[in-house]
Design a protein around this motif. Structure first.
Motif, short mmCIF file in Angstrom:
data_model
loop_
_atom_site.label_atom_id
_atom_site.label_comp_id
_atom_site.label_asym_id
_atom_site.label_seq_id
_atom_site.Cartn_x
_atom_site.Cartn_y
_atom_site.Cartn_z
N UNK A 1 0.73 -1.35 0.04
CA UNK A 1 -0.04 0.18 0.02
C UNK A 1 0.95 1.25 -0.03
N UNK A 2 1.99 1.29 0.73
CA UNK A 2 2.74 2.59 0.89
C UNK A 2 3.38 2.67 -0.63
N UNK B 1 4.08 3.47 17.18
CA UNK B 1 4.09 2.38 16.17
C UNK B 1 2.99 2.45 15.36
N UNK B 2 3.17 2.18 14.06
CA UNK B 2 2.32 2.31 13.00
C UNK B 2 2.54 0.93 12.23
N UNK C 1 1.07 5.50 6.99
CA UNK C 1 0.58 6.10 8.27
C UNK C 1 1.76 6.79 8.98
N UNK C 2 3.04 6.11 8.79
CA UNK C 2 4.20 6.76 9.32
C UNK C 2 4.58 8.41 8.61
N UNK D 1 4.30 11.78 10.83
CA UNK D 1 5.53 12.63 10.90
C UNK D 1 5.01 14.21 10.39
N UNK D 2 4.09 14.04 9.27
CA UNK D 2 3.53 15.29 8.64
C UNK D 2 2.78 16.22 9.61
N UNK D 3 2.06 15.29 10.33
CA UNK D 3 1.58 16.11 11.61
C UNK D 3 2.24 16.62 12.77
#
Length: 290
Positions: free
Chosen positions: A101-102, A215-216, A221-222, A226-228
């Motif tokens: 998915x990533x 943990x993700x 999701x990581x 990080x963007x948040x």
């Protein structure tokens, strides 16, 4: 349920009967001549009857084969008509890609518009998966996986070496000059890659800071965390640089470690030559992941 023979065996039998050749049947179905022969022999063993006479130049139907073939053709036709009626059909120029998915979201999808501008005749279907299956699914033209290349029943073609590098929100980048500064921020871990941070700090010969336990389950999701401004993540270099170029994330310092896994292009063992549209997409993906 009544005993129903393997669908692939029936398709091989129908194609060989219609074309009079195992080789021609293999070319039509994307299989080797040996695979067609194996399928039909297995079908004959299950039924307890010989269906085809084999010779060096062609194959002919036995009496049992002639009696069975109409039912097989009707069943395959009914299934094809029903499938098309319910789900539509795919053209020879349609190519289905499945990737983690990533990678599907962060690597392949952003580059697809450019590819389709150059190849408008190819229809792309992009599917994503969180965890890799052991066996390749039918209906998937191209499978990309991240791992060590050990998947039974497949030929795995490595697409290039991978590195791992830290990423964070651009506002945090100014205060991160080296690995030692990471002690000031939460570290984002990704399931399946929990050892990345340990290896990263070992490579810098410094102690790993106290873990705050973020943990993700995916790199995607990581990225969002990080963007948040939730912490610092370790991402594959090609993903990190793409996100940095867009301004969503920043690479605070150019310190990398080799990834223990890389991306692979998978094919089933014994698969025949793929259709031209699939070969074009595979070539494009090799360049994209180089």
């Amino acid at each position: 349920m009544l005993s129903v023979p393997n669908l692939q065996w029936l398709r091989s039998f129908e194609a060989a009967s219609r074309l009079g050749s195992f080789t021609a049947a293999g070319e039509e179905l994307g299989l080797t001549q040996a695979a067609i022969s194996t399928h039909i022999r297995a079908l004959e063993q299950q039924l307890g009857h010989q269906l085809l006479f084999r010779s060096t130049r062609k194959v002919d139907l036995t009496a049992s084969g002639k009696a069975y073939l109409p039912s097989v053709r009707k069943a395959l036709t009914d299934l094809a008509v029903s499938t098309t009626g319910l789900f539509g059909t795919t053209s020879p120029g349609s190519v289905t890609i499945r990737a983690p998915i990533s990678e599907a979201v962060l690597i392949i999808a952003p580059a697809l518009a450019s590819f389709q501008n150059g190849h408008p005749e190819i229809e792309i279907r992009l599917l994503s998966a969180i965890w890799a299956d052991t066996v390749l699914e039918t209906g998937i033209d191209i499978e990309i996986r991240l791992g060590t290349g050990n998947w039974p029943g497949t030929h795995a073609e490595a697409l290039g070496p991978e590195t791992v590098i830290p990423v964070c929100h651009p506002d945090h980048a100014g205060t991160l000059k080296s690995a030692a500064d990471l002690a000031e921020y939460p570290l984002i871990h990704i399931l399946g890659f929990e050892n990345h941070w340990t290896r990263f700090f070992e490579a810098q010969e410094i102690s790993m800071p106290a873990d705050r336990g973020i943990t993700v389950d995916t790199s995607l999701a990581a990225v969002e965390w990080a963007a948040a401004k939730g912490g610092v993540a370790l991402l594959l270099g090609r993903v990190a640089r793409q996100l940095a170029s867009s301004g969503r994330l920043a690479i605070p310092f150019e310190t990398t470690i080799p990834s223990l896994q890389t991306h692979y292009l998978l094919h089933r063992e014994g698969s025949s030559v793929r259709k031209p549209s699939t070969q074009k997409v595979e070539s494009w993906l090799r360049d994209l992941f180089r």
